[in-house]
Design a protein around this motif. Structure first.
Motif, PDB file in Angstrom:
ATOM      1  N   UNK A  88       0.853  -1.189   0.000  1.00  0.00           N
ATOM      2  CA  UNK A  88       0.000   0.000   0.000  1.00  0.00           C
ATOM      3  C   UNK A  88       0.888   1.237   0.000  1.00  0.00           C
ATOM      4  N   UNK A  89       0.635   2.119  -0.962  1.00  0.00           N
ATOM      5  CA  UNK A  89       1.352   3.382  -1.060  1.00  0.00           C
ATOM      6  C   UNK A  89       0.314   4.500  -1.033  1.00  0.00           C
ATOM      7  N   UNK A  90       0.377   5.337  -0.001  1.00  0.00           N
ATOM      8  CA  UNK A  90      -0.518   6.494   0.097  1.00  0.00           C
ATOM      9  C   UNK A  90       0.255   7.715  -0.375  1.00  0.00           C
ATOM     10  N   UNK A  91      -0.363   8.486  -1.260  1.00  0.00           N
ATOM     11  CA  UNK A  91       0.343   9.637  -1.817  1.00  0.00           C
ATOM     12  C   UNK A  91      -0.550  10.870  -1.801  1.00  0.00           C
ATOM     13  N   UNK A  99       5.123  17.023  -3.469  1.00  0.00           N
ATOM     14  CA  UNK A  99       4.337  15.804  -3.316  1.00  0.00           C
ATOM     15  C   UNK A  99       5.080  14.832  -2.413  1.00  0.00           C
ATOM     16  N   UNK A 100       4.347  13.815  -1.987  1.00  0.00           N
ATOM     17  CA  UNK A 100       4.968  12.812  -1.148  1.00  0.00           C
ATOM     18  C   UNK A 100       4.184  11.517  -1.191  1.00  0.00           C
ATOM     19  N   UNK A 101       4.808  10.470  -0.687  1.00  0.00           N
ATOM     20  CA  UNK A 101       4.163   9.158  -0.617  1.00  0.00           C
ATOM     21  C   UNK A 101       4.745   8.410   0.573  1.00  0.00           C
ATOM     22  N   UNK A 128       2.436  11.840 -10.174  1.00  0.00           N
ATOM     23  CA  UNK A 128       3.898  11.882 -10.119  1.00  0.00           C
ATOM     24  C   UNK A 128       4.493  11.043  -8.972  1.00  0.00           C
ATOM     25  N   UNK A 129       4.039  11.196  -7.708  1.00  0.00           N
ATOM     26  CA  UNK A 129       4.688  10.420  -6.632  1.00  0.00           C
ATOM     27  C   UNK A 129       4.478   8.911  -6.756  1.00  0.00           C
TER      28      UNK A 129
END
Length: 195
Positions: A88-91, A99-101, A128-129
């Motif tokens: 799981x990647x939350x961005x 931006x971030x993830x 993008x992230x």
């Protein structure tokens, strides 16, 4: 036909490739240029349609993919899933800052350059992230499913459909598809509303 098709041939080609797309990993972004050509034709327009350079490039990709259909990088694999199969990647992204993830065991943070800050597409900034994280942890995703959690319903749809209405979004989806093939993983997205 030297890069030209009738409206009917273009529609038939789009339909055939659309039918094949579930069988070829990461193929949906390579349909967008063809559908855009067809969609922009006038209802009663006749004659032949000139294929854009992007459409010719995408058709070249399809020819290569169809020739390599038996390669594991292009085949869609079905298997039983366990929770360990998901990463799981939350961005999130802001229009002005960056931006971030976040994922179990890591994070990605990027401050927009002046050029990136000028991007007028928020969905592009939100996508993008996810692509950058896939680049960073791609080898760790082998055999897994990247579950991209985003507050952008536009990007959740774009990732799951493999299609974006913007050329920049399509380019990012193509990068993601190439990473999926290279590292043997799948990407799905869920929308997490913020408010």
């Amino acid at each position: 036909k030297k890069g030209r098709l009738t409206k009917r041939e273009l529609h038939s080609l789009c339909g055939m490739l659309n039918w094949l797309s579930p069988l070829i990993r990461g193929s949906r972004p390579y349909l967008r240029s063809l559908w855009d050509l067809f969609k922009n034709l006038k209802k009663r327009e006749r004659g032949r349609v000139w294929l854009s350079k992007l459409a010719r490039d995408d058709l070249g990709w399809w020819l290569q993919a169809l020739e390599r259909l038996g390669d594991d990088g292009y085949k869609v694999q079905w298997k039983e899933l366990d929770m360990e199969d998901f990463v799981v990647v939350a961005s999130d992204a802001s229009g002005d800052w960056g931006c971030g993830a976040w994922w179990k065991g890591g994070h990605y943070q990027h401050r927009w350059t002046q050029k990136e800050q000028a991007w007028d597409s928020m969905p592009r900034k939100e996508l993008h992230p996810i692509v950058e994280v896939a680049k960073q942890i791609g080898p760790d995703l082998t055999g897994k499913i990247l579950l991209a959690a985003t507050d952008s319903i536009t990007n959740a749809y774009a990732i799951n459909a493999g299609s974006s209405s913007s050329p920049e979004g399509t380019a990012l989806l193509k990068q993601l598809a190439e990473l999926e093939r290279k590292h043997d993983f799948e990407t799905v997205s869920v929308w997490l509303p913020r408010e």
